[in-house]
Design an enzyme around this catalytic site. Structure first.
Site, short mmCIF file in Angstrom:
data_model
loop_
_atom_site.label_atom_id
_atom_site.label_comp_id
_atom_site.label_asym_id
_atom_site.label_seq_id
_atom_site.Cartn_x
_atom_site.Cartn_y
_atom_site.Cartn_z
N THR A 171 61.57 65.21 20.74
CA THR A 171 62.65 65.76 21.56
C THR A 171 62.23 65.79 23.03
O THR A 171 61.04 65.64 23.35
CB THR A 171 63.01 67.18 21.06
OG1 THR A 171 64.20 67.62 21.75
CG2 THR A 171 61.90 68.18 21.32
N HIS A 192 74.27 57.34 21.84
CA HIS A 192 75.59 57.75 22.34
C HIS A 192 76.19 56.63 23.18
O HIS A 192 76.47 56.83 24.37
CB HIS A 192 75.47 59.03 23.17
CG HIS A 192 74.66 60.12 22.52
ND1 HIS A 192 73.74 60.88 23.20
CD2 HIS A 192 74.63 60.57 21.24
CE1 HIS A 192 73.18 61.76 22.36
NE2 HIS A 192 73.70 61.58 21.17
N THR A 249 57.08 67.86 20.06
CA THR A 249 57.97 68.57 19.14
C THR A 249 59.01 67.60 18.56
O THR A 249 59.55 66.77 19.30
CB THR A 249 58.72 69.70 19.91
OG1 THR A 249 57.73 70.47 20.58
CG2 THR A 249 59.51 70.57 18.96
N GLU A 294 67.49 66.50 15.61
CA GLU A 294 68.39 65.49 15.03
C GLU A 294 67.68 64.62 14.00
O GLU A 294 68.30 63.78 13.35
CB GLU A 294 69.05 64.66 16.13
CG GLU A 294 70.18 65.44 16.80
CD GLU A 294 70.98 64.63 17.81
OE1 GLU A 294 70.52 63.57 18.23
OE2 GLU A 294 72.05 65.11 18.20
ZN LIG Z 1 73.06 62.87 19.53
#
Ligand SMILES: [Zn+2]
Length: 286
Positions: free
Chosen positions: A79, A131, A106, A110
């Site tokens: 992340t 995205h 970390t 998701e």
């Molecule tokens: Zn996403």
């Protein structure tokens, strides 16, 4: 290693992969994490992260990439890191429950989405979530683009699906894809983005490209104001037969008596022989 072997390994079509995977199962998580196979996967993940960023499919720290390592583990991106800036040491090792086993960073929350896909569908070897703007625009409307307009989209994706909205990073979000994950290799996530699975990280990213480009092209074609030409049903059936041969899923496969989940290709050895012949020919060998 000869050029043909390099080529097959690179594209995830090496028939010895299964043998390696069986061997990998006997290794400890740390041995696996430090194996040549894991090093190759890390390099592929980093290349793919760069592609996603270059294509503007991920902004900020958005998107994530993972790949199965052996039967029980997954290498994944962490992340809070741009996919353009990934380095070897950033890639984490997790088990299928989401427990981090190696790596300093970390895990992304998701990853739960990726893990649900791996647990539900053994054919999924790699997952890419991003995205991309045109596909995400369709996801915002909760609709998929119509089929039958471009052969490449029909071959590699076919009918896409839309999973309902849930709060990203939660287990409920991860499970939204479960009704679709056997029959669809590209799933729009409502009001969020896109997730694709395939046999390799590279191929999962290809699916994201194909999906986003198809959404973009469809929107442009609609603006021309003329009726869209549609590929006839019998020609779609030709495509479905090819997909069946390639082992790809397609919700329409029952039309030709095939398995919508994408049966294992019956002729793996035939495909390997074909690759050998083609790569041999390129090198001037008979
Ligand atoms: Zn996403």
């Amino acid at each position: 290693m000869d050029q043909a072997t390099v080529s097959r390994s690179k594209h995830g079509e090496d028939a010895s992969k299964e043998v390696r995977a069986q061997h990998a199962e006997k290794q400890s998580p740390l041995e696996l994490f430090n194996s040549p196979e894991a090093n190759a996967f890390r390099a592929e993940i980093i290349r793919t992260g760069r592609k996603l960023w270059d294509r503007q499919y991920v902004d900020g720290n958005g998107g994530n990439i993972s790949v199965r390592l052996g039967a029980e583990f997954v290498l994944c991106t962490p992340t809070m890191l741009s996919k353009a800036d990934l380095e070897t040491a950033d890639i984490c090792l997790s088990d299928l429950s989401g427990k981090i086993l190696a790596g300093d960073r970390t895990l992304t929350s998701e990853l739960l989405l990726h893990l649900e896909i791996y647990k539900a569908n053994s054919k999924a070897k790699a997952v890419v979530h991003c995205h991309p703007p045109y596909a995400t625009a369709f996801a915002m409307t909760g609709t998929v683009p119509p089929n039958g307009l471009v052969p490449e989209y029909e071959v590699f994706i076919g009918p896409a699906a839309v999973a309902p909205y849930e709060t990203p990073g939660t287990q409920a979000f991860a499970e939204t894809v479960l009704p679709f994950v056997h029959v669809h290799n590209a799933i729009l996530l409502k009001n969020h983005g896109l997730v694709c699975w395939s046999d390799t990280v590279t191929h999962a990213e290809w699916l994201c490209e194909i999906m986003d480009t198809y959404c973009k092209t469809y929107l442009i074609a609609k603006q021309i104001g003329q009726p869209l030409g549609v590929i006839p049903d019998d020609k779609i059936d030709d495509i479905l037969r090819r997909k069946q041969w390639m082992g790809l899923p397609d919700a329409r496969m029952a039309r030709i008596g095939g398995d919508p989940r994408g049966a294992d290709p019956k002729n793996t050895s035939e495909i390997v022989e074909l690759v050998k012949r083609v790569t041999g020919r390129r090198e001037g060998r008979s």
